[in-house]
Design a protein around this motif. Sequence first.
Motif, PDB file in Angstrom:
ATOM      1  N   LYS A 113       0.805  -1.223   0.000  1.00 49.49           N
ATOM      2  CA  LYS A 113       0.000   0.000   0.000  1.00 49.49           C
ATOM      3  C   LYS A 113       0.840   1.277   0.000  1.00 49.49           C
ATOM      4  O   LYS A 113       0.600   2.208   0.768  1.00 49.49           O
ATOM      5  N   LEU A 115       3.982   1.712   0.924  1.00 49.57           N
ATOM      6  CA  LEU A 115       5.051   1.823   1.905  1.00 49.57           C
ATOM      7  C   LEU A 115       6.399   1.607   1.214  1.00 49.57           C
ATOM      8  O   LEU A 115       6.662   0.544   0.652  1.00 49.57           O
ATOM      9  N   ASP A 168       5.216  12.861  12.254  1.00 49.16           N
ATOM     10  CA  ASP A 168       3.856  12.619  11.765  1.00 49.16           C
ATOM     11  C   ASP A 168       3.529  11.163  12.085  1.00 49.16           C
ATOM     12  O   ASP A 168       3.835  10.258  11.309  1.00 49.16           O
ATOM     13  N   ARG A 169       2.924  10.937  13.251  1.00 53.69           N
ATOM     14  CA  ARG A 169       2.683   9.561  13.681  1.00 53.69           C
ATOM     15  C   ARG A 169       1.608   8.877  12.841  1.00 53.69           C
ATOM     16  O   ARG A 169       1.623   7.655  12.679  1.00 53.69           O
ATOM     17  N   GLU A 170       0.688   9.657  12.293  1.00 49.26           N
ATOM     18  CA  GLU A 170      -0.363   9.070  11.456  1.00 49.26           C
ATOM     19  C   GLU A 170       0.228   8.466  10.188  1.00 49.26           C
ATOM     20  O   GLU A 170      -0.127   7.362   9.770  1.00 49.26           O
ATOM     21  N   LYS A 171       1.160   9.202   9.562  1.00 46.50           N
ATOM     22  CA  LYS A 171       1.795   8.710   8.334  1.00 46.50           C
ATOM     23  C   LYS A 171       3.050   7.890   8.608  1.00 46.50           C
ATOM     24  O   LYS A 171       3.603   7.287   7.689  1.00 46.50           O
ATOM     25  N   GLY A 172       3.508   7.902   9.864  1.00 44.05           N
ATOM     26  CA  GLY A 172       4.710   7.145  10.192  1.00 44.05           C
ATOM     27  C   GLY A 172       5.969   7.758   9.630  1.00 44.05           C
ATOM     28  O   GLY A 172       6.877   7.053   9.195  1.00 44.05           O
ATOM     29  N   LEU A 173       6.028   9.099   9.630  1.00 42.96           N
ATOM     30  CA  LEU A 173       7.179   9.799   9.063  1.00 42.96           C
ATOM     31  C   LEU A 173       7.875  10.649  10.120  1.00 42.96           C
ATOM     32  O   LEU A 173       7.222  11.272  10.967  1.00 42.96           O
ATOM     33  N   ILE A 222      11.127   6.949   7.307  1.00 40.59           N
ATOM     34  CA  ILE A 222       9.992   6.118   7.710  1.00 40.59           C
ATOM     35  C   ILE A 222      10.264   5.598   9.118  1.00 40.59           C
ATOM     36  O   ILE A 222      11.322   5.028   9.379  1.00 40.59           O
ATOM     37  N   LYS A 226       6.396   1.692  11.513  1.00 39.54           N
ATOM     38  CA  LYS A 226       5.976   1.185  10.200  1.00 39.54           C
ATOM     39  C   LYS A 226       6.875   0.035   9.758  1.00 39.54           C
ATOM     40  O   LYS A 226       6.421  -0.927   9.144  1.00 39.54           O
TER      41      LYS A 226
END
Length: 389
Positions: A113, A115, A168-173, A222, A226
């Motif tokens: 997806k 990643l 950005d914990r939602e996007k894992g960045l 990343i 993740k």
Amino acid sequence: MNIKGLGIAIATTIFVGTTAWYIKPFGLFNPATKEVISAYAQDGDETAVKVYAKVSPAVVSINTGSKTGSGTIISSEGLVLTNAHVVQGDRTATIILANNKQIAGDIIGFGAKGLDLAVIKLRGQNKLPVVPFASTNSVLVGQRVFAIGNPFGQFSGSLTTGIISRIDREKGLIQTDAAINPGYSGGPLLNTKGELIGVNSGIFTKQTPGGGSGNIGISFAISTEKVQSFLSDVRAGSAAQTAQIPANPGRSSVHSEALARFEAALKQNPQDYRAQNGRGLALGNLGRAEEALAAFEQALKINPSFTEAWNGKGITLGRLKRHEQALAAFEQALKINPSAEAWNGKGIALGSLGRDQEALAAFEQALKINPSFTPAQRNRTIALKKLNS
């Protein structure tokens, strides 16, 4: 320098020669010159040295023949973590260890997806150094970080430092101001303990009026949260076997627009071999290799002497692992126009076929034509290392 509010009152004064230096909580302050010597500089330097000494043996360079990047050894048996875009379209890669030893590796899994992660398994290894993972959710904005990689495919083992600027914990960045240049992709982002907190993946660039771009202090990695879920899929054998990202992440819209322009030109003039060649380049950059190959072949049907299409065909055949055919395409290009690009392409094809001495000779021929041709410089260095290993 305005020192108002910088700390408590002066504790004491020392003299260096005839100069008075005030000892303050942040270091030494010379009021005459406004010079500051940080109390933390030496400690910071020592930390960087220790992190590099601990981690660099487990950071590798990756070469697929057409792309270069970095990676991190995460198991003593030879699992290497990197970015999907470094090995996209490939099934194998050459891994160069910190001691310059070269080992063949097989790409065994890609992130799902979108990643941008991949894992390579090195062949025949069981005692390699590894980089440990940091604890989950242990990163904080403002903490010091380190990046190790192979910028531009030429300076393996390079270290840069910075801080975490944003998470950005939602996007894992993880956003950092550490200088991450092309070639760092896939390498580790580390904390002060030498633990892995992220996989360096890209930079934000701002287009300049002259058309160029560069690192402006915004880089991304990343997060290991993740990474860990992806590695669970790899170990379970359920990871994707092809990259789930567009070619050249962040630029797919540019290549899609270019493709649309070339296709519009071909509607106006189906015999426009330059537009057909441009269509092939755009398709290749979008990861659509078979369609790109067909476009280059169509351009050559219209104009068999168009060397750019022969070079494009050779590059695309190489991506498809059809190395004998790629070699033939570059040799045909050289018959028409012996350019540095065609010699470099021939060298890559020869190297992929295991003909390393001939590959080296081809890269050297490219550099005779254009001594500043960076891809040939890089590939010549890799060929020499391979022959001397």
